[in-house]
Enzyme design. Structure first.
Site, PDB file in Angstrom:
ATOM      1  CG  PHE A 246      -2.135   0.496   3.774  1.00  0.00           C
ATOM      2  CD1 PHE A 246      -1.257   0.576   4.845  1.00  0.00           C
ATOM      3  CD2 PHE A 246      -2.014   1.434   2.756  1.00  0.00           C
ATOM      4  CE1 PHE A 246      -0.287   1.567   4.903  1.00  0.00           C
ATOM      5  CE2 PHE A 246      -1.040   2.421   2.799  1.00  0.00           C
ATOM      6  CZ  PHE A 246      -0.180   2.491   3.875  1.00  0.00           C
ATOM      7  N   GLY A 247      -3.932  -0.624   6.592  1.00  0.00           N
ATOM      8  CA  GLY A 247      -3.613  -0.288   7.986  1.00  0.00           C
ATOM      9  C   GLY A 247      -4.770   0.366   8.726  1.00  0.00           C
TER      10      GLY A 247
ATOM     11  N   GLY B  27       0.826  -1.211   0.000  1.00  0.00           N
ATOM     12  CA  GLY B  27       0.000   0.000   0.000  1.00  0.00           C
ATOM     13  C   GLY B  27       0.858   1.258   0.000  1.00  0.00           C
TER      14      GLY B  27
ATOM     15  CG  ASP C  31       8.836   3.736  11.123  1.00  0.00           C
ATOM     16  OD1 ASP C  31       8.670   2.549  10.745  1.00  0.00           O
ATOM     17  OD2 ASP C  31       8.562   4.110  12.273  1.00  0.00           O
TER      18      ASP C  31
ATOM     19  CE  LYS D 214      -3.427   6.966   3.143  1.00  0.00           C
ATOM     20  NZ  LYS D 214      -2.998   5.594   3.367  1.00  0.00           N
TER      21      LYS D 214
ATOM     22  CG  HIS E 134       0.554  10.102   6.929  1.00  0.00           C
ATOM     23  ND1 HIS E 134      -0.648   9.904   6.303  1.00  0.00           N
ATOM     24  CD2 HIS E 134       1.023   8.858   7.201  1.00  0.00           C
ATOM     25  CE1 HIS E 134      -0.889   8.606   6.212  1.00  0.00           C
ATOM     26  NE2 HIS E 134       0.109   7.951   6.753  1.00  0.00           N
ATOM     27  NE  ARG E 135       3.300   5.902   3.129  1.00  0.00           N
ATOM     28  CZ  ARG E 135       2.274   5.608   3.921  1.00  0.00           C
ATOM     29  NH1 ARG E 135       1.030   5.820   3.506  1.00  0.00           N
ATOM     30  NH2 ARG E 135       2.466   5.099   5.109  1.00  0.00           N
TER      31      ARG E 135
ATOM     32  CD  GLU F 206       8.938  -1.347  11.746  1.00  0.00           C
ATOM     33  OE1 GLU F 206       8.456  -0.702  12.697  1.00  0.00           O
ATOM     34  OE2 GLU F 206       8.438  -1.394  10.623  1.00  0.00           O
TER      35      GLU F 206
HETATM   36  P1  ITT Z   1       7.560  -1.290   6.341  1.00  0.00           P
HETATM   37  O1  ITT Z   1       7.985  -2.609   5.782  1.00  0.00           O
HETATM   38  O2  ITT Z   1       7.751  -0.146   5.371  1.00  0.00           O
HETATM   39  O3  ITT Z   1       8.135  -1.001   7.703  1.00  0.00           O
HETATM   40  P2  ITT Z   1       5.010  -1.411   7.766  1.00  0.00           P
HETATM   41  O4  ITT Z   1       3.617  -1.696   7.284  1.00  0.00           O
HETATM   42  O5  ITT Z   1       5.590  -2.281   8.832  1.00  0.00           O
HETATM   43  O6  ITT Z   1       5.955  -1.392   6.464  1.00  0.00           O
HETATM   44  P3  ITT Z   1       5.444   0.900   9.478  1.00  0.00           P
HETATM   45  O7  ITT Z   1       6.515   0.229  10.222  1.00  0.00           O
HETATM   46  O8  ITT Z   1       5.697   2.291   9.021  1.00  0.00           O
HETATM   47  O9  ITT Z   1       5.034   0.100   8.158  1.00  0.00           O
HETATM   48  O10 ITT Z   1       4.158   0.751  10.371  1.00  0.00           O
HETATM   49  C1  ITT Z   1       3.188   1.654  10.470  1.00  0.00           C
HETATM   50  C2  ITT Z   1       1.885   1.011  10.826  1.00  0.00           C
HETATM   51  O11 ITT Z   1       0.932   2.012  10.574  1.00  0.00           O
HETATM   52  C3  ITT Z   1       1.509  -0.187   9.955  1.00  0.00           C
HETATM   53  O12 ITT Z   1       0.616  -1.022  10.667  1.00  0.00           O
HETATM   54  C4  ITT Z   1       0.777   0.445   8.800  1.00  0.00           C
HETATM   55  O13 ITT Z   1      -0.195  -0.425   8.240  1.00  0.00           O
HETATM   56  C5  ITT Z   1       0.145   1.651   9.465  1.00  0.00           C
HETATM   57  N1  ITT Z   1       0.132   2.748   8.517  1.00  0.00           N
HETATM   58  C6  ITT Z   1       1.210   3.379   7.979  1.00  0.00           C
HETATM   59  N2  ITT Z   1       0.816   4.293   7.090  1.00  0.00           N
HETATM   60  C7  ITT Z   1      -0.525   4.233   7.057  1.00  0.00           C
HETATM   61  C8  ITT Z   1      -1.506   4.892   6.310  1.00  0.00           C
HETATM   62  O14 ITT Z   1      -1.197   5.776   5.380  1.00  0.00           O
HETATM   63  N3  ITT Z   1      -2.775   4.600   6.545  1.00  0.00           N
HETATM   64  C9  ITT Z   1      -3.109   3.683   7.463  1.00  0.00           C
HETATM   65  N4  ITT Z   1      -2.255   2.992   8.191  1.00  0.00           N
HETATM   66  C10 ITT Z   1      -0.958   3.257   7.985  1.00  0.00           C
END
Ligand code: ITT
Length: 200
Positions: free
Chosen positions: A139-140, A12, A65, A162, A167-168, A37
């Site tokens: 996602f997330g 995502g 991150d 979005k 933020h991203r 991490e």
């Molecule tokens: P990496 O391999 O890049 O580390 P990750 O999914 O583990 O991928 P992070 O360590 O940055 O990413 O974790 C951030 C958490 O926040 C993770 O559960 C993401 O799904 C969530 N997250 C990050 N950006 C988001 C977004 O734009 N919208 C919703 N959830 C987000």
């Protein structure tokens, strides 16, 4: 075209970053790799650990991150966002927020590296935690986050909506400006990356 390798496990993130960087003449190649991490106080520290782990990749390499910060929960889940979501999903957040202020923000620290050179770029979006999860996009934490000025969650918006405010996208547009040669001196300074004691 400038080529950049984006290293992450998260498809995502890659999709969003690819679209944001295209107008800057930057082509993004996704390399899926699990990065360390470490338990850290801020996103910048984690981002730096990720960059340390991709030194073997030549050319421009991008990592980031991100986290969801909820002031009423003392900024939790913050740097623990990924771990927390994996184990607990959304329910504990709704429970903890009963009767508390629901304001929240998403933050990203993007890190760009080319050989010995490093740059850090930040982005943030303010909003609130939704009363219940809604939407299938993104996602997330996207189904539970309503950005300021919206009456729906990120997951109910389109990818373009979005990317207009996230933020991203805010952090990564700065990456694009840097790569296209319009980055500010402050953001291109190594000292920004290395400075400690500042919460990202
Ligand atoms: P990496 O391999 O890049 O580390 P990750 O999914 O583990 O991928 P992070 O360590 O940055 O990413 O974790 C951030 C958490 O926040 C993770 O559960 C993401 O799904 C969530 N997250 C990050 N950006 C988001 C977004 O734009 N919208 C919703 N959830 C987000």
């Amino acid at each position: 075209m400038i080529d950049v390798t984006f290293v992450s496990t998260n498809r995502g993130k890659y999709r969003e970053i690819r679209e944001v960087l295209l107008p800057y003449g930057v082509r993004v190649h996704w390399k899926r790799r699990t990065l360390p991490e470490p338990q850290a106080d801020d996103l910048e520290e984690v981002m730096n650990a990720k960059l340390d782990a991709v030194r073997d990749i030549p050319g421009y390499v991008l990592v980031e991150d991100s986290g969801l910060f909820i002031p009423a929960l003392r900024d939790f889940p913050g740097v623990y966002s990924a771990h927390f979501l994996r184990i607990w999903k959304f329910t504990p957040i709704f429970r903890l927020l009963k009767g508390r202020r629901r304001s929240a923000s998403f933050r990203t620290v993007a890190g760009l590296q080319n050989g010995p050179r490093r740059w850090a770029f930040r982005g943030e979006v303010h909003g609130k935690i939704a009363p219940r999860a809604a939407g299938r996009g993104g996602f997330g934490y996207d189904p539970i986050f309503i950005p300021d000025g919206w009456d729906k969650t990120f997951a109910e918006g389109t990818p373009d909506e979005k990317n207009a405010i996230s933020h991203r996208a805010r952090a990564v547009r700065r990456v694009g400006e840097q790569l296209a040669g319009r980055g500010s001196r402050l953001e291109s300074s190594n000292s920004v990356v290395r400075r400690k004691g500042r919460r990202a």
